[in-house]
Design a protein around this motif. Structure first.
Motif, short mmCIF file in Angstrom:
data_model
loop_
_atom_site.label_atom_id
_atom_site.label_comp_id
_atom_site.label_asym_id
_atom_site.label_seq_id
_atom_site.Cartn_x
_atom_site.Cartn_y
_atom_site.Cartn_z
N LYS A 263 -15.66 4.05 -16.20
CA LYS A 263 -14.71 3.41 -16.97
C LYS A 263 -13.47 4.08 -16.71
N GLU A 264 -13.42 5.34 -16.52
CA GLU A 264 -12.28 6.11 -16.29
C GLU A 264 -11.67 5.73 -14.85
N ALA A 265 -12.58 5.54 -14.01
CA ALA A 265 -12.14 5.30 -12.71
C ALA A 265 -11.48 3.88 -12.72
N MET A 266 -12.10 3.08 -13.38
CA MET A 266 -11.29 1.59 -13.50
C MET A 266 -10.15 1.75 -14.01
N GLN A 267 -9.81 2.37 -15.13
CA GLN A 267 -8.68 2.75 -15.68
C GLN A 267 -7.69 3.04 -14.60
N GLY A 268 -8.03 4.23 -13.93
CA GLY A 268 -7.27 4.61 -12.82
C GLY A 268 -6.85 3.85 -11.85
N ASN A 269 -7.85 2.86 -11.37
CA ASN A 269 -7.61 1.66 -10.49
C ASN A 269 -6.52 0.85 -11.11
N LEU A 270 -6.63 0.53 -12.11
CA LEU A 270 -5.72 -0.33 -13.07
C LEU A 270 -4.15 0.01 -13.01
N ASP A 271 -4.01 1.29 -13.21
CA ASP A 271 -2.69 1.95 -13.03
C ASP A 271 -2.17 1.98 -11.63
N ARG A 272 -3.03 2.11 -10.79
CA ARG A 272 -2.48 2.21 -9.44
C ARG A 272 -2.42 0.55 -9.06
N TYR A 273 -3.12 -0.17 -9.37
CA TYR A 273 -2.72 -1.60 -8.96
C TYR A 273 -1.31 -2.14 -9.68
N ARG A 274 -1.03 -1.50 -10.62
CA ARG A 274 0.21 -1.87 -11.27
C ARG A 274 1.18 -1.43 -10.52
N THR A 275 1.28 -0.25 -10.17
CA THR A 275 2.34 0.57 -9.34
C THR A 275 2.53 -0.33 -8.12
N ILE A 276 1.22 -0.83 -7.46
CA ILE A 276 1.48 -1.53 -6.31
C ILE A 276 1.99 -2.84 -6.44
N MET A 277 1.76 -3.54 -7.18
CA MET A 277 2.02 -4.85 -7.40
C MET A 277 3.64 -4.83 -7.79
N ASP A 278 4.13 -3.86 -8.62
CA ASP A 278 5.60 -3.52 -8.73
C ASP A 278 6.42 -3.72 -7.58
N SER A 279 5.71 -3.21 -6.38
CA SER A 279 6.63 -3.31 -5.22
C SER A 279 6.17 -4.50 -4.28
N MET A 280 5.66 -5.50 -4.81
CA MET A 280 5.37 -6.76 -4.13
C MET A 280 6.51 -7.79 -4.73
N THR A 281 6.53 -8.70 -3.90
CA THR A 281 7.35 -9.79 -4.16
C THR A 281 6.78 -10.87 -4.72
N GLY A 282 7.41 -12.00 -5.41
CA GLY A 282 6.56 -12.99 -6.17
C GLY A 282 5.54 -13.73 -5.35
N TRP A 283 6.14 -13.81 -4.00
CA TRP A 283 5.58 -14.63 -3.05
C TRP A 283 4.21 -14.08 -2.50
N GLU A 284 4.38 -12.66 -2.49
CA GLU A 284 3.18 -11.95 -2.23
C GLU A 284 2.04 -11.82 -3.31
N LYS A 285 2.59 -11.97 -4.42
CA LYS A 285 1.54 -11.83 -5.50
C LYS A 285 0.84 -13.32 -5.70
N ASN A 286 1.78 -14.40 -5.33
CA ASN A 286 1.08 -15.73 -5.34
C ASN A 286 0.01 -15.90 -4.20
N GLU A 287 0.39 -15.31 -3.10
CA GLU A 287 -0.36 -15.76 -1.73
C GLU A 287 -1.03 -14.49 -1.28
N PRO A 288 -1.69 -13.58 -1.80
CA PRO A 288 -2.27 -12.24 -1.52
C PRO A 288 -3.01 -12.58 -0.49
N ALA A 289 -3.71 -13.42 -0.04
CA ALA A 289 -4.70 -13.80 1.22
C ALA A 289 -3.86 -13.93 2.54
#
Ligand SMILES: Nc1nc2c(ncn2[C@@H]2O[C@H](COP(=O)(O)OP(=O)(O)O)[C@@H](O)[C@H]2O)c(=O)[nH]1
Ligand SMILES: [Mg+2]
Length: 355
Positions: A263-289
């Motif tokens: 669970k702790e590892a997952m919480q850590g992942n969530l925090d990191r994902y959030r940081t990464i997503m903050d650096s992404m454009t709207g388009w990138e978040k819509n079309e991650p593939a």
């Protein structure tokens, strides 16, 4: 109110008084008839200090029956009078006499037994004694905010034939709930508290937004933006740990049964994902593939993580999308989710979750 010492009688008396004043608009008075516990009257007065409930007591009077008789006369104009009585570690002769006298003076329409959720099987014999003495008509289980599941309450029900009426879920006067069987039973059986989980939803959560998101999730259209919003909601609710504690062990392929370190590892992942997503454009978040290596490099630099972390996020999104598609294909669950979002009906059929 009857029950052994320390079970929560006085607290529950205050909670019930506020409940009936607030929710039913009744003029409520309480009488403190515990002459054995020093400061009982002060305790009850303090619990109700911000309330218009009338608190009657005679801190210097040693005879409980006298206080009750005077109190009933003084509170004659109230719609509802609740009498708090003394408790002991065990029912002794003196307490039995006292309760019998109070019972005959009040001729109360209800006699509610207060039981601490931790009591366990001993609740049966205790309840039986109080039932012989006063004729118990309802049971309140307290301290269900703790770890105890309150199974002993069922012994009390069996011994008295009286229903569970309310549960106490904290020390504050507002920490009272109506007893709801499905919720209580699911907790008892360790199936997770679905209602509790939904109640956790932050008050500022936009209902329409949540509904739109659910429909998107169910339809299988699931962008990184959706995953981000979903994670934001989860973060608002609290830690993964708190969220998971409400889920049954086998739900969503065993997420609820994760170890603490998982669970702790997952919480850590969530925090990191959030940081990464903050650096992404709207388009990138819509079309991650469609994100190419070059963009991955830029996102990694922008958020101060390794490229492999960005790739991991995209992989996670792919896994989540697959899971959501799987849930969307579960017609029973799908129908229930829609119904639930529509009319707030939380009575979910556990079999939809494979329970
Ligand atoms: N956490 C929690 N504590 C409770 C609850 N109900 C009562 N208590 C606490 O249990 C202790 C004993 O409660 P009290 O009302 O004085 O019990 P009494 O001796 O039966 O009158 C107090 O510290 C209360 O704050 C509850 O639902 N949850
Ligand atoms: Mg008390």
């Amino acid at each position: 109110m009857v029950g052994l010492y320390g079970q929560g009688k006085t607290t529950t008396t205050a909670k019930l008084a506020e409940w009936y004043r607030k929710k039913h608009g009744l003029r409520v008075a309480v009488i403190e008839a515990d002459v054995h516990r020093p400061g009982a009257y002060a305790q009850l007065s303090q619990l109700l200090e911000d309330s218009s409930v009338v608190v009657y007591g005679e801190p210097d009077e040693k005879n409980a029956a006298t206080i009750v008789r005077n109190g009933l006369a003084a509170c004659a104009s109230a719609d509802l009078v609740i009498v708090d009585t003394a408790g002991r570690h065990q029912l002794d002769d003196e307490l039995v006499d006292e309760l019998e006298r109070i019972a005959s003076i009040t001729r109360a329409t209800e006699r509610w037994l207060v039981i601490d959720a931790q009591v366990g099987q001993a609740a049966g014999p205790v309840a039986a004694s109080f039932h012989n003495l006063a004729g118990v008509t309802g049971i309140v289980v307290t301290k269900l905010d703790g770890t105890a599941r309150g199974g002993g309450a069922l012994s009390a029900v069996a011994a008295t034939g009286a229903p569970l009426v309310h549960i106490g879920v904290g020390e504050k006067v507002s920490d009272l709930e109506k007893f709801e069987a499905d919720r209580f039973i699911s907790r008892l059986l360790g199936m997770g508290d679905i209602r509790g989980l939904i109640d956790l939803a932050p008050e500022d959560m936009d209902e329409e937004e949540a509904m739109r998101l659910t429909q998107r999730l169910m339809s299988g259209r699931f962008t990184l933006n959706d995953m981000y919003k979903q994670m934001e909601m989860m973060a608002k609710v609290g830690t993964i740990d708190k969220l998971m504690s409400f889920l049954p062990g086998n739900m969503f392929g065993g997420l609820g049964g994760m170890t603490k370190s998982q669970k702790e590892a997952m919480q850590g992942n969530l925090d990191r994902y959030r940081t990464i997503m903050d650096s992404m454009t709207g388009w990138e978040k819509n079309e991650p593939a469609k994100i190419k290596a070059e963009r991955i490099q830029r996102i990694a630099r922008g958020s101060g993580v390794k490229e492999k972390d960005v790739r991991e996020l995209i992989a996670q999104w792919k896994r989540s999308r697959k899971m959501m598609k799987g849930m969307g294909g579960n017609r029973k669950l799908n129908k229930q989710m829609r119904k639930m979002m529509k009319d707030g009906d939380m009575d979910m059929d556990p079999s939809a979750f494979g329970m």
